[in-house]
Design a protein around this motif. Structure first.
Motif, PDB file in Angstrom:
ATOM      1  N   HIS A 322       0.626  -1.144   0.087  1.00  0.00           N
ATOM      2  CA  HIS A 322      -0.315   0.037   0.014  1.00  0.00           C
ATOM      3  C   HIS A 322       1.219   0.913  -0.178  1.00  0.00           C
ATOM      4  N   GLU A 323       2.141   0.982   0.304  1.00  0.00           N
ATOM      5  CA  GLU A 323       3.096   2.538   1.004  1.00  0.00           C
ATOM      6  C   GLU A 323       3.562   2.814  -0.376  1.00  0.00           C
ATOM      7  N   LEU A 324       3.580   1.653  -1.129  1.00  0.00           N
ATOM      8  CA  LEU A 324       4.109   1.649  -3.030  1.00  0.00           C
ATOM      9  C   LEU A 324       3.166   2.210  -3.812  1.00  0.00           C
ATOM     10  N   GLY A 325       2.487   2.037  -3.962  1.00  0.00           N
ATOM     11  CA  GLY A 325       1.072   2.463  -4.101  1.00  0.00           C
ATOM     12  C   GLY A 325       1.286   3.977  -4.114  1.00  0.00           C
ATOM     13  N   ALA A 326       0.786   4.107  -2.633  1.00  0.00           N
ATOM     14  CA  ALA A 326       0.670   5.544  -2.787  1.00  0.00           C
ATOM     15  C   ALA A 326       1.575   6.469  -2.720  1.00  0.00           C
ATOM     16  N   PHE A 327       2.960   6.040  -3.269  1.00  0.00           N
ATOM     17  CA  PHE A 327       3.827   6.986  -3.161  1.00  0.00           C
ATOM     18  C   PHE A 327       3.989   7.098  -4.648  1.00  0.00           C
ATOM     19  N   PHE A 328       3.381   5.377  -5.544  1.00  0.00           N
ATOM     20  CA  PHE A 328       3.614   5.983  -6.916  1.00  0.00           C
ATOM     21  C   PHE A 328       2.374   7.344  -7.172  1.00  0.00           C
ATOM     22  N   ASP A 329       1.459   7.109  -6.866  1.00  0.00           N
ATOM     23  CA  ASP A 329       0.605   7.772  -6.779  1.00  0.00           C
ATOM     24  C   ASP A 329       0.485   9.079  -6.625  1.00  0.00           C
ATOM     25  N   ALA A 330       1.133   9.653  -5.921  1.00  0.00           N
ATOM     26  CA  ALA A 330       1.623  10.918  -5.278  1.00  0.00           C
ATOM     27  C   ALA A 330       2.661  11.379  -6.240  1.00  0.00           C
ATOM     28  N   VAL A 331       3.805  10.229  -6.945  1.00  0.00           N
ATOM     29  CA  VAL A 331       4.316  11.162  -7.734  1.00  0.00           C
ATOM     30  C   VAL A 331       3.960  11.300  -9.377  1.00  0.00           C
ATOM     31  N   ALA A 332       2.672  10.215  -9.662  1.00  0.00           N
ATOM     32  CA  ALA A 332       2.172  10.959 -10.928  1.00  0.00           C
ATOM     33  C   ALA A 332       1.754  12.085 -10.760  1.00  0.00           C
ATOM     34  N   GLY A 333       1.036  12.467  -9.555  1.00  0.00           N
ATOM     35  CA  GLY A 333       0.297  13.681  -9.416  1.00  0.00           C
ATOM     36  C   GLY A 333      -0.707  13.458  -8.769  1.00  0.00           C
ATOM     37  N   LYS A 334      -1.385  12.108  -8.829  1.00  0.00           N
ATOM     38  CA  LYS A 334      -2.955  11.851  -9.102  1.00  0.00           C
ATOM     39  C   LYS A 334      -3.349  12.373  -7.970  1.00  0.00           C
ATOM     40  N   PRO A 335      -4.745  13.204  -7.884  1.00  0.00           N
ATOM     41  CA  PRO A 335      -5.608  14.195  -7.059  1.00  0.00           C
ATOM     42  C   PRO A 335      -6.019  13.408  -5.165  1.00  0.00           C
ATOM     43  N   ASP A 336      -6.288  11.964  -5.947  1.00  0.00           N
ATOM     44  CA  ASP A 336      -6.543  11.129  -4.549  1.00  0.00           C
ATOM     45  C   ASP A 336      -5.495   9.933  -4.440  1.00  0.00           C
ATOM     46  N   ALA A 337      -4.592  10.306  -4.652  1.00  0.00           N
ATOM     47  CA  ALA A 337      -2.677   9.983  -3.353  1.00  0.00           C
ATOM     48  C   ALA A 337      -2.949  10.010  -1.607  1.00  0.00           C
ATOM     49  N   LEU A 338      -3.040   8.890  -1.057  1.00  0.00           N
ATOM     50  CA  LEU A 338      -3.282   9.315   0.164  1.00  0.00           C
ATOM     51  C   LEU A 338      -2.252   9.932   0.856  1.00  0.00           C
ATOM     52  N   LYS A 339      -2.163  10.595   1.286  1.00  0.00           N
ATOM     53  CA  LYS A 339      -1.502  11.035   1.483  1.00  0.00           C
ATOM     54  C   LYS A 339      -0.319  10.516   3.662  1.00  0.00           C
ATOM     55  N   VAL A 340       0.241   9.457   2.868  1.00  0.00           N
ATOM     56  CA  VAL A 340       1.113   9.086   4.489  1.00  0.00           C
ATOM     57  C   VAL A 340       2.795   8.919   3.610  1.00  0.00           C
ATOM     58  N   GLY A 341       3.713   8.947   4.705  1.00  0.00           N
ATOM     59  CA  GLY A 341       4.678   8.927   4.602  1.00  0.00           C
ATOM     60  C   GLY A 341       5.625  10.399   5.157  1.00  0.00           C
ATOM     61  N   GLU A 342       5.017  11.206   5.284  1.00  0.00           N
ATOM     62  CA  GLU A 342       5.296  12.172   5.584  1.00  0.00           C
ATOM     63  C   GLU A 342       5.716  12.599   6.352  1.00  0.00           C
TER      64      GLU A 342
END
Length: 383
Positions: A322-342
Motif C-alpha cells: 500500500h505504501e508503494l502504491g501511495a508513493f507512485f500515485d503521489a509521484v504521478a500527481g494523482k489527486p486522490d493519492a493517500l497522504k502517508v509517509g510524510e
C-alpha cells in the motif's frame, strides 16, 4: 516530473527481497518497471536482481550497480540515468540520510525506509534541506512506514474517526518480541552491533509509534519512560516502559525485544478505550491477519444493559504494497493519492523512541523536542 518512468532499488538486504519486491509484484501494472538495483557489494546486488527477475517475471534483469567497481557501475552512474525517475532507499540507518540527499540532488523522487534518520537532529536537518532545496522543484520524498497502512491499524483508525467508540480517553500498547542470535535480522552486521541509539528499539520501535498515531489520529505529545537492557545480545537497550499523552488521551506502552520465549501472554496487542466503547487490535501471526474487535454500549437502561460487538479480520502484511502504491500515485500527481509517509510524521516517530530512551522517568515534551531541535550536528550535504 509528473510520472514515474522507471525505478531503482538502492539496497539489497532482506527487506528488499522479502518485502519490497513482492509488493511490486502485487501492484502489477500499478508499479513502474524496476530497471536497476544498487548495493554496496556486487554479489548482494546480483542476488536481489535475480530475485526481482523471478518474482516480477522480468524478461531482462535489472542493471547492477555497486561500490568498488568501475564508474559506469557506480551509484552516481545509476542516478544519472534519465529513464529512472524514482528510487526506493532500503539501506542501513546511518547510511540513508546522505543517500536520500544524493538521490534528490540527482532529480529523483525518493521513498526511503524508516526510520527517517538515526536521531531527531539529523531528521530535522534532512527535512529542512528537502523543503528548502528539493520540494520547490516538485520532487516527492516519502518515508516508508508500512504500519501507517497495515490493515489492522487502518481499520481501527477508521472506527475511531467515525466516533464508533466516542472520544478516545485511554489506550494500551503491548509489543513483545523474541530475538535470538540466529534471527535473520539480528545477523545483519549493522544491527548486531548498532552504532545508533536504541538498537532494535529504534529500528523496529518506530513502527509501533506510527501505529499509535495512525489509530489515534494525532501524535503523542508527552512521554515519561524507563528504558533497560535485559539481554546482552541486544545493546544498548531492548525494553521501554512508558506513559504517554496525546492531548487529553493517556496511555501505557510496553515495547520489548527481550522476551525469553516465542510465545506471549494472551492479551490484546493494542487497546483503545473511548467514552462509548473500546477497540482491541490483535495480531494473529499463524493466520497472518489482524483481529479488530469493537465493543460499545448499546443501551443505557440499567436493567437491560447490552453491548454490541463487531469483529473484523483483515490481512496482515499488506502495508509495504500500500505504501508503494501511495508513493507512485503521489509521484504521478494523482489527486486522490493517500497522504502517508510524510517526513514530519516519521520524525515524530523517531522523537517518540528517542524520548523514551532518555526520559529516565521525567516527562519529555515531544513537540518541543521536534520543533526545538538545536541541530548540533554538522549539516548533511548532498554529494
Amino acid at each position: 516530473m509528473s510520472s514515474t518512468s522507471g525505478i531503482a532499488i538502492l539496497g539489497a538486504g532482506i527487506f528488499a527481497k522479502e518485502a519490497h519486491i513482492p509488493a511490486l509484484a502485487a501492484l502489477g501494472a500499478g508499479a513502474p518497471l524496476l530497471k536497476a538495483v544498487y548495493s554496496r557489494s556486487e554479489k548482494s546486488a546480483k542476488d536481489t536482481a535475480s530475485t526481482a527477475v523471478s518474482t516480477l517475471g522480468l524478461s531482462d534483469s535489472p542493471a547492477i550497480y555497486h561500490d568498488g567497481g568501475n564508474q559506469e557501475n557506480s551509484l552516481d552512474a545509476l542516478l544519472a540515468r534519465s529513464d529512472i525517475s524514482a528510487v526506493i532507499v532500503i539501506l542501513p540507518i546511518l547510511t540513508q540520510p546522505d543517500i536520500i540527499l544524493k538521490a534528490l540532488a540527482a532529480g529523483k523522487h525518493v521513498l526511503s525506509e524508516k526510520p527517517i534518520a538515526p536521531d531527531v537532529d539529523a531528521g530535522v536537518q534532512l527535512i529542512k534541506q528537502y523543503e528548502d532545496a528539493f520540494k520547490p522543484k516538485g520532487l516527492i520524498w516519502r518515508v516508508a512506514e508500512n504500519f501507517e497502512l497495515e490493515n489492522g491499524f487502518v481499520t481501527a483508525a477508521k472506527l475511531v474517526k467515525e466516533g464508533k467508540i466516542g472520544d478516545v480517553i485511554s489506550f494500551r500498547a503491548t509489543v513483545v518480541n523474541h530475538i535470538q542470535v540466529d534471527n535473520k535480522y539480528y545477523n545483519t552486521p549493522w544491527r548486531t552491533v548498532p552504532q545508533y541509539q536504541g538498537g532494535f528499539l529504534l529500528d523496529g520501535g518506530v513502527h509501533f509509534a506510527a501505529a499509535l498515531r495512525t489509530v489515534l489520529g494525532k501524535p503523542i505529545e508527552t512521554i515519561s519512560s524507563f528504558a533497560a537492557l535485559n539481554r546482552e545480545i541486544l545493546p544498548p537497550h531492548d525494553t521501554i516502559h512508558a506513559i504517554a499523552a496525546a492531548g487529553r488521551t493517556h496511555g501505557n506502552i510496553t515495547i520489548t525485544f527481550a522476551s525469553p520465549t516465542k510465545s506471549k501472554a494472551d492479551t490484546d496487542d493494542y487497546v483503545f478505550i473511548g467514552t462509548k466503547g473500546w477497540i482491541g487490535i490483535r495480531i494473529v501471526p499463524d493466520k497472518k491477519l489482524y483481529r479488530v474487535t469493537t465493543k460499545w454500549k448499546a443501551s443505557g437502561d440499567k436493567e437491560e444493559y447490552k453491548e454490541d460487538e463487531d469483529v473484523a479480520e483483515v490481512p496482515q502484511g499488506k502495508g509495504v504494497q500500500h505504501e508503494l502504491g501511495a508513493f507512485f500515485d503521489a509521484v504521478a500527481g494523482k489527486p486522490d493519492a493517500l497522504k502517508v509517509g510524510e517526513p514530519l510524521d516519521a520524525l515524530r516517530d523517531v522523537a517518540f523512541i528517542q524520548a523514551a530512551l532518555n526520559s529516565d522517568g521525567k516527562p519529555v515534551d515531544l513537540l518541543k523536542l521536534v520543533e526545538g531541535s538545536d541541530n548540533a550536528r554538522s549539516p548533511l550535504v548532498a554529494q
